[in-house]
Design an enzyme around this catalytic site. Structure first.
Site, short mmCIF file in Angstrom:
data_model
loop_
_atom_site.label_atom_id
_atom_site.label_comp_id
_atom_site.label_asym_id
_atom_site.label_seq_id
_atom_site.Cartn_x
_atom_site.Cartn_y
_atom_site.Cartn_z
N HIS A 69 5.51 -34.20 -24.24
CA HIS A 69 5.49 -32.98 -24.63
C HIS A 69 6.57 -32.35 -25.62
O HIS A 69 7.54 -32.95 -25.92
CB HIS A 69 6.14 -32.25 -23.16
CG HIS A 69 5.74 -30.74 -23.11
ND1 HIS A 69 6.69 -29.84 -23.65
CD2 HIS A 69 4.69 -29.97 -22.43
CE1 HIS A 69 6.21 -28.53 -23.25
NE2 HIS A 69 5.04 -28.94 -22.69
N GLU A 125 8.67 -30.01 -25.70
CA GLU A 125 9.76 -29.62 -25.28
C GLU A 125 10.79 -30.97 -25.16
O GLU A 125 12.00 -30.81 -25.37
CB GLU A 125 9.86 -28.97 -24.04
CG GLU A 125 9.34 -27.46 -24.27
CD GLU A 125 8.85 -26.76 -23.06
OE1 GLU A 125 8.90 -27.61 -21.75
OE2 GLU A 125 8.12 -25.73 -22.96
N SER A 184 0.47 -20.90 -23.43
CA SER A 184 0.26 -19.34 -22.94
C SER A 184 -1.07 -19.05 -22.21
O SER A 184 -1.40 -18.03 -22.57
CB SER A 184 0.51 -18.31 -24.27
OG SER A 184 2.17 -18.50 -24.42
N GLY A 236 1.58 -23.90 -18.37
CA GLY A 236 2.94 -23.90 -17.73
C GLY A 236 3.42 -22.67 -17.18
O GLY A 236 3.20 -22.77 -15.74
N GLY A 237 3.90 -21.51 -17.59
CA GLY A 237 4.52 -20.55 -16.80
C GLY A 237 3.32 -19.98 -15.75
O GLY A 237 3.87 -19.70 -14.73
N ASN A 249 1.89 -27.56 -15.46
CA ASN A 249 3.16 -28.01 -15.87
C ASN A 249 4.25 -27.18 -15.33
O ASN A 249 4.54 -26.29 -15.80
CB ASN A 249 3.34 -28.39 -17.23
CG ASN A 249 4.43 -28.73 -17.83
OD1 ASN A 249 5.65 -29.16 -16.95
ND2 ASN A 249 4.65 -28.62 -19.24
N TRP A 250 4.88 -27.46 -14.09
CA TRP A 250 5.83 -26.66 -13.51
C TRP A 250 7.26 -26.61 -14.42
O TRP A 250 8.21 -25.95 -14.17
CB TRP A 250 6.18 -27.31 -12.16
CG TRP A 250 5.11 -26.55 -11.21
CD1 TRP A 250 3.78 -25.79 -11.73
CD2 TRP A 250 4.97 -26.60 -9.98
NE1 TRP A 250 3.21 -25.68 -10.58
CE2 TRP A 250 3.84 -26.13 -9.52
CE3 TRP A 250 5.80 -27.24 -8.72
CZ2 TRP A 250 3.52 -26.03 -8.04
CZ3 TRP A 250 5.58 -27.18 -7.54
CH2 TRP A 250 4.14 -26.55 -7.19
N LYS A 251 7.51 -27.76 -15.40
CA LYS A 251 8.31 -27.85 -16.08
C LYS A 251 9.78 -27.68 -15.34
O LYS A 251 9.81 -28.41 -14.23
CB LYS A 251 8.64 -26.62 -17.16
CG LYS A 251 7.43 -26.66 -17.95
CD LYS A 251 7.48 -25.77 -19.13
CE LYS A 251 6.22 -25.60 -19.66
NZ LYS A 251 6.17 -24.91 -21.12
N GLU A 295 -1.52 -28.80 -27.83
CA GLU A 295 -0.55 -27.69 -27.54
C GLU A 295 0.49 -27.05 -28.75
O GLU A 295 1.45 -27.71 -29.29
CB GLU A 295 0.64 -27.97 -26.46
CG GLU A 295 0.06 -28.33 -25.06
CD GLU A 295 0.90 -28.06 -23.99
OE1 GLU A 295 0.51 -27.47 -23.01
OE2 GLU A 295 2.26 -28.82 -24.23
N GLY A 299 5.03 -20.88 -24.11
CA GLY A 299 6.01 -19.90 -23.51
C GLY A 299 6.33 -18.84 -24.47
O GLY A 299 7.44 -18.06 -23.97
P1 PGA Z 1 2.97 -22.14 -21.27
O1 PGA Z 1 3.57 -23.83 -21.27
O2 PGA Z 1 1.66 -22.05 -20.50
O3 PGA Z 1 4.42 -21.65 -20.34
O4 PGA Z 1 2.91 -21.71 -22.54
C1 PGA Z 1 2.23 -24.69 -21.63
C2 PGA Z 1 3.21 -26.17 -21.80
O5 PGA Z 1 4.09 -26.10 -22.36
O6 PGA Z 1 2.34 -27.16 -21.13
#
Ligand code: PGA
Length: 276
Positions: free
Chosen positions: A101, A103, A225, A246-247, A9-11, A181, A187
């Protein structure tokens, strides 16, 4: 029967100018048999990423490609929704989509009702959804995590017209994947414990069964994370089937490490399935 999946997930990162190169690099360094690899870039990067990962240089030795997913889809089919993207617009650009998600629940105020409608749009356009669920820290501390996640699942999936069987034997891919999640782990560099995530996966499957969806056939990913240094803790749990990253998914080294470990898990599962 359940596939091992690593979804990136590159956001809100990368541009159309640089996303293709990153995708190509990740694809080339994750050519591992048995793992479903999915990259979910921003909408404007779907085309460049799809072009970059098309072709043999991205495929694993078993021929499995890198698949492309969107990070969201609108709950309406079309119409006066300025700035939004419908499921039918994603045809040819994505075959997967992240839905619900945390977010988006937070930033866009997405409700369970909208998330349920997004799932319907995704399935009717032939997209495979990754439905995200997870509790905030206050819920976990108060012992309410299971109840919150159960509520999210019921809100999104009660009466849902999910294609059956949920494991699409033809494509050998699922029509529903859940990403657990915990919001406090996203994050933050603070990941959940593998055992806690596995306990939640078991609770999720009980709710799915109760909703008439075969929980045993639905892959459940952990997200929050995840890195190449902690992925083993999650892959060691038989009830967890991979990760939504994500990150760390923006770093080719990290993705190489994560997918390599997922490949070991996939190989072990395949050996177990053939030896019974
Ligand atoms: P993260 O994000 O690995 O940066 O914690 C995961 C996600 O939100 O899918």
């Amino acid at each position: 029967m359940r596939r091992v999946i690593v979804a990136a997930n590159w956001k809100m990162n990368t541009t159309p100018a640089d996303a293709g190169e990153l995708a190509r690099t990740i694809a080339g360094r994750t050519r591992v048999d048995g793992v479903v690899r999915i990259i979910c870039p921003p909408f404007v990067c779907l085309g460049p990423v799809g072009d970059a990962v098309a072709g043999d240089a991205s495929s694993a030795p078993d021929g499995s490609p890198v698949l492309v997913g969107a990070q969201n889809v609108h709950h309406a089919a079309a119409g006066a929704h300025t700035g939004e993207i419908s499921a039918s617009m994603l045809a040819g650009l994505a075959t997967w989509v992240i839905i619900g998600h945390s977010e988006r629940r937070r930033d866009a105020g997405e409700t369970d009702t909208q998330i349920a409608a997004k799932l319907v749009r995704a399935w009717s356009a032939g997209l495979r959804p990754i439905l995200c669920v997870g509790e905030v820290l206050a819920d976990r501390d108060a012992g309410r995590a299971d109840d919150v996640v159960e509520g999210q699942l019921r809100g999104a999936l009660a009466g849902a017209p999910i294609p059956t069987p949920v494991h699409d034997a033809g494509a050998d891919l699922p029509w529903l994947t859940i990403a657990y999640e915990p919001v406090w782990a996203i994050g933050t560099g603070r990941n959940a414990r593998g055992s806690d995530a596995a306990a939640m996966a078991a609770a999720i499957r009980r709710t799915l069964d109760d909703l008439g969806i075969e929980g045993a056939a639905v892959p459940i990913l952990y997200g929050g994370s995840v890195t190449s240094a902690n992925i083993d803790e999650f892959l060691a749990e038989p009830g967890l089937d991979g990760a939504l990253v994500g990150g760390a998914s923006l770093k080719a080294d990290e993705m190489a490490g994560i997918v390599a470990r997922a490949g070991t898990t996939a190989a072990a599962r395949a050996a177990h399935a053939t030896t019974g």
